[in-house]
Scaffold this motif. Sequence first.
Motif, mmCIF file in Angstrom:
data_model
loop_
_atom_site.group_PDB
_atom_site.id
_atom_site.type_symbol
_atom_site.label_atom_id
_atom_site.label_comp_id
_atom_site.label_asym_id
_atom_site.label_seq_id
_atom_site.Cartn_x
_atom_site.Cartn_y
_atom_site.Cartn_z
ATOM 1 N N ALA A 1 19.513 -1.047 -13.341
ATOM 2 C CA ALA A 1 19.977 -2.102 -14.244
ATOM 3 C C ALA A 1 18.777 -2.717 -15.040
ATOM 4 N N ARG A 2 17.709 -2.801 -14.461
ATOM 5 C CA ARG A 2 16.560 -3.537 -14.984
ATOM 6 C C ARG A 2 16.274 -2.824 -16.314
ATOM 7 N N ASP A 3 16.303 -1.318 -16.254
ATOM 8 C CA ASP A 3 15.931 -0.532 -17.500
ATOM 9 C C ASP A 3 17.083 -1.029 -18.539
ATOM 10 N N VAL A 4 18.388 -0.681 -18.258
ATOM 11 C CA VAL A 4 19.519 -0.831 -18.965
ATOM 12 C C VAL A 4 19.431 -2.431 -19.599
ATOM 13 N N ALA A 5 19.120 -3.446 -18.807
ATOM 14 C CA ALA A 5 18.867 -4.819 -19.085
ATOM 15 C C ALA A 5 17.998 -4.759 -20.504
ATOM 16 N N VAL A 6 16.764 -4.183 -20.170
ATOM 17 C CA VAL A 6 15.929 -4.328 -21.426
ATOM 18 C C VAL A 6 16.511 -3.545 -22.755
ATOM 19 N N MET A 7 17.244 -2.353 -22.235
ATOM 20 C CA MET A 7 17.700 -1.595 -23.324
ATOM 21 C C MET A 7 18.790 -2.438 -24.064
ATOM 22 N N ARG A 8 19.647 -3.152 -23.471
ATOM 23 C CA ARG A 8 20.783 -3.974 -23.967
ATOM 24 C C ARG A 8 20.263 -4.935 -24.804
ATOM 25 N N ALA A 9 19.029 -5.825 -24.081
ATOM 26 C CA ALA A 9 18.398 -6.717 -25.263
ATOM 27 C C ALA A 9 17.742 -6.159 -26.373
ATOM 28 N N HIS A 10 17.297 -4.987 -26.473
ATOM 29 C CA HIS A 10 16.740 -4.237 -27.566
ATOM 30 C C HIS A 10 17.880 -3.860 -28.533
ATOM 31 N N MET A 11 18.984 -3.338 -27.895
ATOM 32 C CA MET A 11 20.143 -3.059 -28.907
ATOM 33 C C MET A 11 20.650 -4.111 -29.882
ATOM 34 N N ILE A 12 20.669 -5.516 -29.315
ATOM 35 C CA ILE A 12 21.260 -6.515 -29.909
ATOM 36 C C ILE A 12 20.504 -7.555 -30.255
ATOM 37 N N GLY A 13 19.094 -7.388 -30.357
ATOM 38 C CA GLY A 13 18.262 -8.447 -30.635
ATOM 39 C C GLY A 13 18.112 -9.672 -29.855
ATOM 40 N N ALA A 14 18.300 -9.591 -28.399
ATOM 41 C CA ALA A 14 18.211 -10.360 -27.361
ATOM 42 C C ALA A 14 16.941 -10.496 -26.800
ATOM 43 N N VAL A 15 16.417 -11.393 -26.062
ATOM 44 C CA VAL A 15 15.281 -11.608 -25.398
ATOM 45 C C VAL A 15 15.419 -11.180 -23.901
ATOM 46 N N ALA A 16 14.422 -10.248 -23.526
ATOM 47 C CA ALA A 16 14.560 -9.903 -22.126
ATOM 48 C C ALA A 16 13.453 -10.571 -21.335
ATOM 49 N N VAL A 17 13.805 -11.097 -20.232
ATOM 50 C CA VAL A 17 12.732 -11.662 -19.242
ATOM 51 C C VAL A 17 12.969 -10.944 -17.859
ATOM 52 N N LEU A 18 11.771 -10.321 -17.428
ATOM 53 C CA LEU A 18 11.691 -9.634 -16.138
ATOM 54 C C LEU A 18 10.782 -10.490 -15.296
ATOM 55 N N GLY A 19 11.228 -10.737 -14.281
ATOM 56 C CA GLY A 19 10.488 -11.911 -13.406
ATOM 57 C C GLY A 19 10.168 -11.456 -11.952
ATOM 58 N N SER A 20 9.165 -11.549 -11.420
ATOM 59 C CA SER A 20 8.607 -11.083 -10.218
ATOM 60 C C SER A 20 7.561 -11.847 -9.675
ATOM 61 N N ALA A 21 7.067 -11.828 -8.218
ATOM 62 C CA ALA A 21 5.925 -12.121 -7.700
ATOM 63 C C ALA A 21 5.069 -11.082 -7.805
ATOM 64 N N THR A 22 5.786 -9.882 -7.401
ATOM 65 C CA THR A 22 5.091 -8.773 -7.297
ATOM 66 C C THR A 22 5.606 -7.559 -8.004
ATOM 67 N N PRO A 23 5.274 -7.550 -9.648
ATOM 68 C CA PRO A 23 5.962 -6.706 -10.426
ATOM 69 C C PRO A 23 5.693 -5.180 -10.207
ATOM 70 N N ALA A 24 6.797 -4.472 -10.530
ATOM 71 C CA ALA A 24 6.766 -3.097 -10.368
ATOM 72 C C ALA A 24 5.527 -2.480 -10.932
ATOM 73 N N MET A 25 5.077 -1.467 -10.600
ATOM 74 C CA MET A 25 3.899 -0.812 -11.158
ATOM 75 C C MET A 25 4.258 -0.590 -12.799
ATOM 76 N N GLU A 26 5.326 0.017 -12.840
ATOM 77 C CA GLU A 26 5.797 0.122 -14.374
ATOM 78 C C GLU A 26 5.730 -1.061 -15.188
ATOM 79 N N SER A 27 6.285 -1.901 -14.808
ATOM 80 C CA SER A 27 6.473 -3.323 -15.384
ATOM 81 C C SER A 27 5.063 -3.913 -15.719
#
Length: 752
Positions: free
Chosen positions: A354-380
């Motif tokens: 769902a994290r990656d789908v969320a970023v894609m959704r924002a990308h498709m419609i020109g929205a802003v994606a904010v991923l938050g964490s104290a311990t970000p995933a390695m990929e992020s």
Amino acid sequence: MTTTDLSENPPKYVEAALPVPLRRVFTYRVPAEISGSIQIGARLKLPFGRRSMTGYAVELHTELPADVEVDESKIRDVIELSDDEPLITPEILKLTQWTADYYASFWGEMLKASLPAGINSEKVRPRRRKSVRLIAGADANEGKALTETQLEILEILSGNGGEMLFTELLEQPGITPSPLNTLAKRGFVEVFVKEVDRDPLRNAIIPAKDDFTLTEEQSAALASIDEAVSTSQFRSFLLHGVTGSGKTEVYIRAMKHTLETGRSALMLVPEIALTPVFSRRLRAVFGSEVAILHSNLSQGERFDEWRRIRRGDARIAIGTRSAVFAPLENLGLVIVDEEHDPSYRQHESPFYNARDVAVMRAHMIGAVAVLGSATPAMESFYNAQTGKYEYLKLPERIGGRGLATAELVDMRDVFKRFGKDVPLSPELLDAIVETHKRGEQVIILLNRRGFSQFVLCRSCGETMKCKNCDITLTFHRGDNRLLCHYCNYRESVPKVCPKCESEYLYFVGEGTENIAATLAKRFPDMRIARVDRDTMSTKGEIDEVLLKFAAGGLDMLVGTQMIAKGHDFPNVTLVGVISVDIGLGLPDLRSAERTFQLITQVAGRAGRGKKAGRVLIQTYYPDHYALRFAKDQNYAGFYAEEIKYRQRLNYPPFFVLASILIKHRDRQQAAKMANLLRRSLDAANPAKNVRVLGPAPASIARLKNEYRLQIILKGINRRALRETIDIALADAEHHGCDLKTIFVEIDPVNLM
Ligand code: ADP
Ligand code: ZN
Ligand code: ZN
């Protein structure tokens, strides 16, 4: 895409996605009765083989499209149109299609997953209630005089805005149905049936809104997000803030700002983090503008919350994984809190993150994606390093509170002192006693349950690893062997530890569930509750315990990951971590990352109030970098070490992984299918842009009477990986491979 202009000609054919594991859509004929009302995005009842099932209209045609290969006489009729108003918006149609393709999954299954569970069943229906309303103009003095009770009813009604539920009115002292019915007959009031939403927070006590002045760091982060939202273009941020740094406050204000710009906002939270406290807080800030979607709601509640979003009544949606498909229109902001959390990953078909789908959704419609964490995933974090995400940082805890100090308790040493296995070290037991004496609270974190077994040396902490893979070998009790689930390397179980020659080899993987009972016996004067998926299944049970703990009605919580994250308990000053590093021995490329994240998160639970916190981590791996960096809460140090390992072994984020599971009731058939597929994978990939490992037995080699084999793929990029899989599947089928036995998972979370 439609053959002729649909505005002039009613559609004769519909293409439908069905929730079946097939990579295609199906064509049906549209009967004349519904051709005027059928719309793209509506659910349809369709014949499929001998059954009927619910499918989703994805395209309409006035003529049979040229690429449909079926004989026109064989095309069957739509049985029924289920929705006059399509449930699925064009945006969600596109997003689910993209997701299905990205994860080599199935569109129809993805569409089904995007809707609230149970919506296709007859059981989930809008709730209707008998209501009473005043009829305007009706003059109480007209005609025959009214009785006292009748007058009272009219008064109560007008005091309640002129309308009430029948049952509510009857709860008033002295009110009975008879005078009400008379009023209705005489035209003073009207009794009618009304749809009433089930509200998941209906009985909750909503806290007062708090109004902080943001810290400088919070303001800076918020300003960047607000500015991006105002530009209405796709931008993505990683908000890296230590536990207790006030990320939640930034999310709330960013959502508020988004509403003010006339757009809607979506916030995803992990399964466990949607605490009762947090939902109540959001209700305090956003009132009925916020809808809540998570798995602890009843089906009816979820259905109603979902419909409030679909109708546009709620413009903020908060929810777990599947809420990424919430039908919000005009979305401006998508937040993924605790973005590293494994619960964003759907563990059964259709797989998606769902994290990656969320970023894609924002990308498709020109929205802003904010991923938050104290311990970000390695990929992020890697994406932030390489500039794909903009990096925002909240380095300090609110109010200048320090992070809790963590101490490692070396369990190899404890074992030597006692000469036997003790689950609770004297250090931890003493700390519990002291904490309780001060009237403060304790959290004890246990390992997650249900993992496979592996061999650990009690004396030196060594685990038995594969020669080829640097991955822990899994113990198979049946043939008493150690097996690598990546490459199929096997060896017999050694008699002594290959490193220190100790005989104390130990099969890890059992026995944490008794810890709560042991603690209860040991501390009879403490009020202890255990929280995990095994002990709590019903909705509300977990809520109840957490609220009780927050209110000081419990002294100690014992639980799994569930209690590690998201909660804010100011009186907790001791967190004990028991055997949580067992993950480090698991055959899982993410085990170090998981362990680091988990310990950091749980340490973040201690000392959130005015008192300082203490964290004790029992471990057999005190020298492991995941433990060393977690102890110091040093994310950068951990990342630097872990990224080297990922690069050396061609793991994400450098390579894209896929796992293919082959399942069959017959052992030979399973092997045959797997080998066919392996051959096709090699043929499809002459340039070796994808490395193929296996087939090897999956970690659960036999399940529900099926044999399970696994092939692991490592692609240099996503496109190479997806192309290879598509070509290989088609080729394997051509050579007699039954694709119904093959299950593809892109970006698997565990390689187990
Ligand atoms: P995080 O989500 O980063 O772990 P929280 O948002 O839960 O942190 O914030 C930690 C605590 O600090 C919460 O109790 C929150 O109410 C409080 N808080 C957040 N921002 C401020 C602020 N600017 N001033 C005072 N208290 C704040
Ligand atoms: Zn191996
Ligand atoms: Zn040893």
